[in-house]
Design a protein around this motif. Structure first.
Motif, PDB file in Angstrom:
ATOM      1  N   PRO A 133      17.824  21.683-111.954  1.00 19.74           N
ATOM      2  CA  PRO A 133      17.494  21.431-110.541  1.00 19.74           C
ATOM      3  C   PRO A 133      17.082  22.695-109.783  1.00 19.74           C
ATOM      4  CG  PRO A 133      19.515  20.306-111.140  1.00 19.74           C
ATOM      5  CD  PRO A 133      19.139  21.171-112.316  1.00 19.74           C
ATOM      6  N   GLU A 134      17.629  23.834-110.164  1.00 19.58           N
ATOM      7  CA  GLU A 134      17.298  25.099-109.491  1.00 19.58           C
ATOM      8  C   GLU A 134      15.805  25.413-109.619  1.00 19.58           C
ATOM      9  OE1 GLU A 134      18.201  28.461-107.197  1.00 19.58           O
ATOM     10  OE2 GLU A 134      19.315  26.633-107.571  1.00 19.58           O
ATOM     11  N   TYR A 135      15.197  24.999-110.725  1.00 19.34           N
ATOM     12  CA  TYR A 135      13.761  25.202-110.931  1.00 19.34           C
ATOM     13  C   TYR A 135      12.982  24.553-109.797  1.00 19.34           C
ATOM     14  CZ  TYR A 135       9.199  24.974-113.295  1.00 19.34           C
ATOM     15  OH  TYR A 135       7.870  25.088-113.614  1.00 19.34           O
ATOM     16  N   TYR A 136      13.297  23.307-109.513  1.00 15.81           N
ATOM     17  CA  TYR A 136      12.587  22.566-108.468  1.00 15.81           C
ATOM     18  C   TYR A 136      12.853  23.152-107.083  1.00 15.81           C
ATOM     19  CZ  TYR A 136      11.791  19.175-112.131  1.00 15.81           C
ATOM     20  OH  TYR A 136      11.409  18.567-113.304  1.00 15.81           O
ATOM     21  N   LYS A 137      14.085  23.582-106.854  1.00 11.28           N
ATOM     22  CA  LYS A 137      14.433  24.177-105.560  1.00 11.28           C
ATOM     23  C   LYS A 137      13.634  25.461-105.324  1.00 11.28           C
ATOM     24  CE  LYS A 137      18.278  26.035-102.952  1.00 11.28           C
ATOM     25  NZ  LYS A 137      19.567  26.683-103.032  1.00 11.28           N
ATOM     26  N   MET A 138      13.578  26.302-106.343  1.00  8.96           N
ATOM     27  CA  MET A 138      12.867  27.563-106.206  1.00  8.96           C
ATOM     28  C   MET A 138      11.354  27.344-106.121  1.00  8.96           C
ATOM     29  SD  MET A 138      15.124  29.952-108.768  1.00  8.96           S
ATOM     30  CE  MET A 138      14.400  31.515-108.294  1.00  8.96           C
ATOM     31  N   LEU A 139      10.843  26.375-106.866  1.00  5.00           N
ATOM     32  CA  LEU A 139       9.418  26.062-106.810  1.00  5.00           C
ATOM     33  C   LEU A 139       9.040  25.526-105.429  1.00  5.00           C
ATOM     34  CD1 LEU A 139       6.818  26.036-108.482  1.00  5.00           C
ATOM     35  CD2 LEU A 139       7.390  23.696-109.149  1.00  5.00           C
ATOM     36  N   GLU A 140       9.891  24.693-104.854  1.00  8.23           N
ATOM     37  CA  GLU A 140       9.627  24.180-103.514  1.00  8.23           C
ATOM     38  C   GLU A 140       9.639  25.314-102.483  1.00  8.23           C
ATOM     39  OE1 GLU A 140      11.162  20.862-100.281  1.00  8.23           O
ATOM     40  OE2 GLU A 140      12.271  21.101-102.140  1.00  8.23           O
ATOM     41  N   GLU A 141      10.558  26.256-102.633  1.00 13.25           N
ATOM     42  CA  GLU A 141      10.598  27.403-101.723  1.00 13.25           C
ATOM     43  C   GLU A 141       9.280  28.181-101.791  1.00 13.25           C
ATOM     44  OE1 GLU A 141      12.978  31.612-100.974  1.00 13.25           O
ATOM     45  OE2 GLU A 141      13.665  30.282-102.562  1.00 13.25           O
TER      46      GLU A 141
END
Length: 87
Positions: free
Chosen positions: A7-15
């Motif tokens: 999930p951290e991948y998606y969070k960082m990509l969205e940022e």
């Protein structure tokens, strides 16, 4: 088939996407208001934040782009999926 990502991948990509959006909007604004020092400061601040976020993302998940915009680890890791446009 791309390997699953945390999930951290998606969070960082969205940022990164949010920062990119802000930078593009400020760029368009500054094209017509080149003397707006506050907007220039904001542009520089968000550009700095984006560089930091990109560095952290790539440290954890690998290159976001190729063609000289991102460093590679050894061995060459660009072939490792998923790429941002695959998720």
């Amino acid at each position: 088939m791309p390997k699953p990502v945390p999930p951290e991948y998606y969070k960082m990509l969205e940022e990164l996407q949010v920062l990119d959006f802000v930078i593009v909007e400020l760029t368009l604004y500054l094209d017509t208001h080149p003397g707006d020092h506050d907007a220039i400061q904001q542009y520089n601040l968000f550009t700095q934040q984006r560089k930091k976020a990109k560095k952290e993302f790539e440290k954890q998940f690998g290159a976001l782009t190729s063609f000289g915009y991102s460093y590679s680890q050894a061995p060459w890791d660009w072939k490792n999926a998923p790429w941002p446009w695959q998720v």
